[in-house]
Structure formats: C-alpha cells, structure tokens
Design an enzyme around this catalytic site. Sequence first.
Site, PDB file in Angstrom:
ATOM      1  N   ARG A  85       0.840  -1.188   0.000  1.00 58.18           N
ATOM      2  CA  ARG A  85       0.000   0.000   0.000  1.00 58.18           C
ATOM      3  C   ARG A  85       0.877   1.240   0.000  1.00 58.18           C
ATOM      4  NH1 ARG A  85      -5.779  -0.717   2.597  1.00 58.18           N
ATOM      5  NH2 ARG A  85      -6.127  -2.897   2.090  1.00 58.18           N
ATOM      6  N   ASP A  89       4.642  -4.488 -14.981  1.00 59.27           N
ATOM      7  CA  ASP A  89       3.287  -4.137 -14.553  1.00 59.27           C
ATOM      8  C   ASP A  89       2.908  -2.738 -15.029  1.00 59.27           C
ATOM      9  OD1 ASP A  89       0.868  -4.649 -13.348  1.00 59.27           O
ATOM     10  OD2 ASP A  89       1.493  -3.952 -11.379  1.00 59.27           O
TER      11      ASP A  89
END
Length: 619
Positions: free
Chosen positions: A180, A440
């Site tokens: 996160r 990604d």
Amino acid sequence: MLGGSSVDGERDTDDDAAGAVAAPPAIDFPAEVSDPKYDESDVPAELQVLKEPLQQPTFPFLVANQLLLVSLLEHLSHVHEPNPLHSKQVFKLLCQTFIKMGLLSSFTCSDEFSSLRLHHNRAITHLMRSAKERVRQDPCQDNSYMQKIRSREIAFEAQTSRYLNEFEELAILGKGGYGRVYKVRNKLDGQHYAIKKILIKSATKTDCMKVLREVKVLAGLQHPNIVGYHTAWIEHVHVVQPQDRVPIQLPSLEVLSEQEGDRDQGGVKDNESSSSIVFAELTPEKEKPFGESEVKNENNNLVSYTANLVVRNSSESESSIELQEDGLTDLSVRPVVRHQLPLGHSSELEGNFTSTDESSEGNLNLLGQTEVRYHLMLHIQMQLCELSLWDWITERNKRSREYVDEAACPYVMASVATKIFQELVEGVFYIHNMGIVHRDLKPRNIFLHGPDQQVKIGDFGLACADIIQNADWTNRNGKGTRTHTSRVGTCLYASPEQLEGSQYDAKSDMYSLGVILLELFQPFGTEMERATVLTGVRTGRIPESLSKRCPVQAKYIQLLTGRNVSQRPSALQLLQSELFQTTGNVNLTLQMKIIEQEKEIEELKKQLSLLSQDRGLKR
C-alpha cells in the site's frame, strides 16, 4: 572462550602414517554405542522403541532469530565498552567469532539491518528496565503503576518505529499486489512524500537479499520520467490473523478485536497504516487448557506482549494506545497460552512459552487461540504523485460522453495524448537500457506530475514477487480482497506470455505500451466497452473508428500487441518511428542514437581492456 574441546584417546596409527590430521571438533561428544536389544514381541506397535537413532531435526535459516542474537551481541558490546569506536570493534569481533562457530550468518551482521538492530537494542533496554522495575514493585500494584507503564510504552513505540517517529500519515493513495502507498508529511522538513509499505511474508537469507538487491537497483534510477526515489528502510512488524474479541483482565483496560476497533471512532488506526506491532485477537470462550506454544524466548528475558488497548476511565471516555511487543520469535508461529500469563513471566530458554504460575494481581487472562506471524516491512519513500494516468483517462472518458459525433473527436487531444505516450516510452527506454523490466505497466502505475503533467513511471513490480505478501495482508476477516475487476484490470495490460507463465522480457512491457496507446486515443463510454475492446486487441481486433481517425497509431498498436514477441518494436524503435517525427522529436531520436553508440563504445573499451590484460599475462 565460548567453547572448548579436548581430544581423548589415541589417534589411529594408520592416519598418522598417512599424515592426515583431522581438525578437532567444536564439542567433544562421547562415542555412540549400539543400543541393547530387548524382546519387543509383546509391546504394542505404537509403543515400540525406534530401531534407528533419532535424527536431529533441521531448522530453516530464520533471519528474525539471527537478528535478535546479533542485536544482543551489539547491546552487550555497548554495555561493556562505553567508547563508541571500541564497542563497534568489539561487536565485529564477537560477530566474527559467532560466524566461525556456525551460530551466525555474516548476512545478518551487515549494515543493511542496522536499523532493525537499533530497534531491537531499544527493545532490549526497555525490557531490562521494565523487568527491574517489576521485580522492585510490591506484589499488589495499583492503577497508577499500570498507567505509568502504559505511558512509557506509548513513548517507546514512537521511538522504535522510524515511520511513526518521522512521518505523519495523511491518506492512503492506493493499494496493489505488492503493498500500500500512503501520503505522508515529513515532520522535519514539512514536505509531502509517498511511502510504499511492502510486507515480506518470508525472511530467509535468500529472500532478503533479493529484496535488498532490487531496492538498490531502483535507487539508482534517475530519470525525469521515473518517480523519484528518496530512501528505504526495513522495520519489524507482526501481522495477526484476527478472530473475535479478546478479554484481558487488567485494571481499567479492555482489549477489543480489530473489527470492533474499526467501528470505534476513537479506536486504533488500521494495521496497514501503522508499523506498530499488534497482538492477536482471541476467542471469548471459557478458560480451558491449550496445547503448548511454539513461541520460544531467545534471550530468556521478560517478554512484553502487545495489544490494541482501549482505556476506559471513570467518565467512560476512550483513548487509544498501542503497546509494543519486544519479544522476537520465529517468522511464523502460533502462540497458545495455558492458564494465566503473569506480566513478569519469563519463559525458559529451551522451554515452550507456557505459564503454570498463578498470580492474583496484574494477570493476563488470555482466552482462545490465535495466529501471530512475524514479518519484515519494507518502506520505500518516493516522490509524491497524486494524479495517475488512470484518473486522467477516466476524466477524459467522462467528457467524451457529452459528444455524439465521434468523427469530430474534440475530446481526444492528439497532441496531449502523443506527449504523454512519448514521455512514457522515454521512461521505458531508460529502464530497459538499465536492464530492468517493469512487468506491470498500466495507467494506475503511471503518474502525471506538476502543472505540465509530466509522465512519471512508478510502482515497479518486484521480481521476487513470490516472497511479497499480496494485497490481502490488511484484510480483517481473513478472506481475499481482490475483486474480479482488479484481476481483469491486470490481465488487460499483461502480455500473452505473462499470462501463460512462460518466460518474458522487455518486449512484454512493449505489449503493455500498445494497450495504453490504444486507450489514450480511444475513449470509452462504459467499463464493459473498454474491457471488450482491450480484450479484443489480443486477437488483433482494433476499433474501426480508431483505424480511420488515427491510422499511424492503429498501425503501431497492431505491432505492439502482436503475439509474435520478436516482431514487437522496442522502445528505441518507437522513439525513432513516425509516431513522434516532429522537429523536436528528430533531435530526441539523434540523442537516443548517441546514447546507444556511447554504450557500444563503453562495451568495446571493456573488451579491449580485457584483451590487453590477457596479452600482458601471456608475456
């Protein structure tokens, strides 16, 4: 001497004649003799004695245990040698001695773990102080003493966590498969940064080396189109698998589970937003005997377990505090407590973590069973970029719904989309030139920074993803948090070879660029339309409207998303292509060629240097 050895008996004359001198063992064990044989014909099978000698179980290399031992050595060095320079030398000598004895690995003595050792040293100092105060106290303690201990724990928590000590957490920016990201404010300079927390679910030597190596690689990336890197550090955290409510019988204290704490407005912060250690939640059942714990106390000192505590005073007002756990155990343990656990309990060095003593005051009545996992948390401090390309595309798509005439296409500003894609390709060219594959690339990992909306590539996928805890590490109910939409979003930009699990390289990033190029020039009215079009790209289907409106872009989308990896253009080839052939882009293309030529020249120089060295050796 930490250990000695003596050699008894005479050496074999044949060995003496051969001149082979065996090194003396670290510990001289008595010679094994064959066990006497007994008649076991009438003994049940489950009670029969093992025919073979018991083999000593082999334990995996656990960084947490080794770090604790190294921290103890460093702590002892500071205690016995007040001179800082001399204490460092003593610490190094002790580490070398333990490494030679096979009790330590040189890896855990490295400077990369100095911050963790500092954390442990503070914890050890605090434990010793608390233990001495506990021994000096009367058996019956009042509330004032407990409040005094709790206030010290609060101050201690802030000292042991760099994240809590140096930063103020403002908001969560995003979450993904690797952790996160939080928006924080540095308490010293007042500037805002982004800090990414990555929970490492395994901490063997090899795993930690992979993570540290990749962090060092990312630290070396300096480019206008790469999110700026500031620093990184590791902290110890405990991740719990929460269950239900935990009753702990302490004066004026009540422990709530994570779920109840979330509902309480004055409760403790979520676990993902804090580096503090949280004790496990237990099941409120009647007290009953449990199995023995697997937790071992490595240093034979007082273990101060932590809990999320809600203090209730006479006015029923609540304030939230957190207590740190100073004991370190294996990376994955399941503590189960028998009877009651006194605050001053000290487990045996080799025994299990159980308590059989009864205490009338200050006991922790732990009910139920829980699982506490010990992990390392990697913190990466980065440049703050709040606007992502995903946000930009979403806003653009909203504006596009106001227009009916798709041929006019006023909502697709070709110059802006071309600028964004060009800067994106420049950043990809840089990381590929550094030998790095992003893996990604998608709009959520691409940011637009500043008033000119400069492209910044971020959120590099760690190649050691198998040792990184996924996004579920903050989930309260223990169930998966990934939704169908998030999986689709990832698959839409991933290359076919990535989805098939086969080997992939920089050309996999180029596939992702092809999908992003389509999304930049093709607005969508709904998410279903977007998913359908981006999925159709895999089979070579490109919207007819896009092919008519932007034929050059459609051509390169077709090339980039082709299934044949070798036919996909590289980042350099894209920069030199007709996509960006303007006056300014011609100069950029020449600069890219110069960079490539300089790289070739450096490689040739290295080869010439090696050849000259070989010739010198032959002469």
